[in-house]
Design a protein around this motif. Structure first.
Motif, PDB file in Angstrom:
ATOM      1  N   ASP A 156     155.568  12.431  -5.221  1.00 18.50           N
ATOM      2  CA  ASP A 156     155.325  13.819  -5.643  1.00 18.50           C
ATOM      3  C   ASP A 156     156.612  14.513  -6.069  1.00 18.50           C
ATOM      4  OD1 ASP A 156     152.577  13.643  -5.051  1.00 18.50           O
ATOM      5  OD2 ASP A 156     152.855  14.439  -3.021  1.00 18.50           O
TER       6      ASP A 156
ATOM      7  N   PHE B 107     154.970  25.290  -3.023  1.00 18.86           N
ATOM      8  CA  PHE B 107     153.866  25.411  -3.967  1.00 18.86           C
ATOM      9  C   PHE B 107     153.473  26.862  -4.168  1.00 18.86           C
ATOM     10  CE2 PHE B 107     153.423  21.134  -2.382  1.00 18.86           C
ATOM     11  CZ  PHE B 107     152.814  20.406  -3.396  1.00 18.86           C
TER      12      PHE B 107
ATOM     13  N   GLU C  63     148.484  25.400  -6.435  1.00 20.35           N
ATOM     14  CA  GLU C  63     148.623  23.939  -6.449  1.00 20.35           C
ATOM     15  C   GLU C  63     149.800  23.480  -7.299  1.00 20.35           C
ATOM     16  OE1 GLU C  63     146.998  21.836  -4.414  1.00 20.35           O
ATOM     17  OE2 GLU C  63     146.304  23.742  -3.590  1.00 20.35           O
ATOM     18  N   GLU C  64     150.600  24.431  -7.802  1.00 16.74           N
ATOM     19  CA  GLU C  64     151.735  24.078  -8.646  1.00 16.74           C
ATOM     20  C   GLU C  64     152.977  23.840  -7.793  1.00 16.74           C
ATOM     21  OE1 GLU C  64     154.062  25.655 -12.642  1.00 16.74           O
ATOM     22  OE2 GLU C  64     152.712  27.025 -11.596  1.00 16.74           O
TER      23      GLU C  64
END
Length: 138
Positions: free
Chosen positions: A13, A45, A48-49
Motif C-alpha cells: 500500500d 487517509f 479512502e484516499e
C-alpha cells in the motif's frame, strides 16, 4: 477532530506514494525495502484516499522509521505531523528506547520539532544530502 485517520496498511500500500513523492525518477522497485515484511506500515487517509505513509521497524530497544511520504497536494496540513506522532507513540508503546531515521537534509528541521537531533555527518544518496536524526527516551 481531524478530517483524516491513521490506519495500519500493507507494505504494498505504501509503494505508489513512496515512489511519487520520494523517488519519482527511479523505477518503482527502488522504493521497496528488503525487510518491508518485518515493518509496521501506517497511512493517513482522508476517506479512502491514502495521503501520507510511513514505515516503522523495531528491533529490541531500537526503532527506525523510513520512507515517510506525504502527497505534495496535502503537505502542510498536519497529516505528516499526526503520522509521525503516531509512529513515535507506537515505537514507545512497543518498548523502543531510541528512534532514528535518515532524513533528507531539507527536512531535518521538521524532525527537530519532534525532538529528534542530528547525529553524525551529512551523507548523500545520489545527489540528495541526508542527515541521521535520533531521539532517545528514558
Amino acid at each position: 477532530m481531524p478530517d483524516f485517520d491513521i490506519r495500519l496498511i500493507t507494505p504494498a500500500d505504501t509503494y505508489a506514494l513512496r515512489h511519487q513523492v520520494l523517488w519519482p525518477d527511479k523505477p518503482l522497485d527502488y522504493v521497496r525495502i528488503d525487510d518491508d515484511a518485518a515493518g509496521c506500515h501506517f497511512g493517513a487517509f482522508r476517506g479512502e484516499e491514502l495521503l501520507s505513509v510511513i514505515s516503522l521497524f523495531i528491533t529490541g530497544p531500537e526503532a527506525r522509521f523510513r520512507k515517510f511520504a506525504t502527497h505534495p497536494d496535502y503537505q502542510g496540513q498536519g497529516l505528516g505531523t499526526a503520522l509521525l506522532q503516531h509512529v513515535l507513540s507506537e515505537a514507545r508503546r512497543q518498548g523502543a528506547r531510541r528512534i532514528w531515521c535518515d532524513a533528507r537534509q531539507d527536512s531535518a528541521g521538521f524532525y527537530a520539532r519532534f525532538g529528534l537531533q542530528p547525529e553524525g555527518e551529512i551523507f548523500y544518496k545520489g545527489p540528495i544530502p541526508y542527515q541521521r536524526m535520533m531521539m532517545e527516551w528514558s
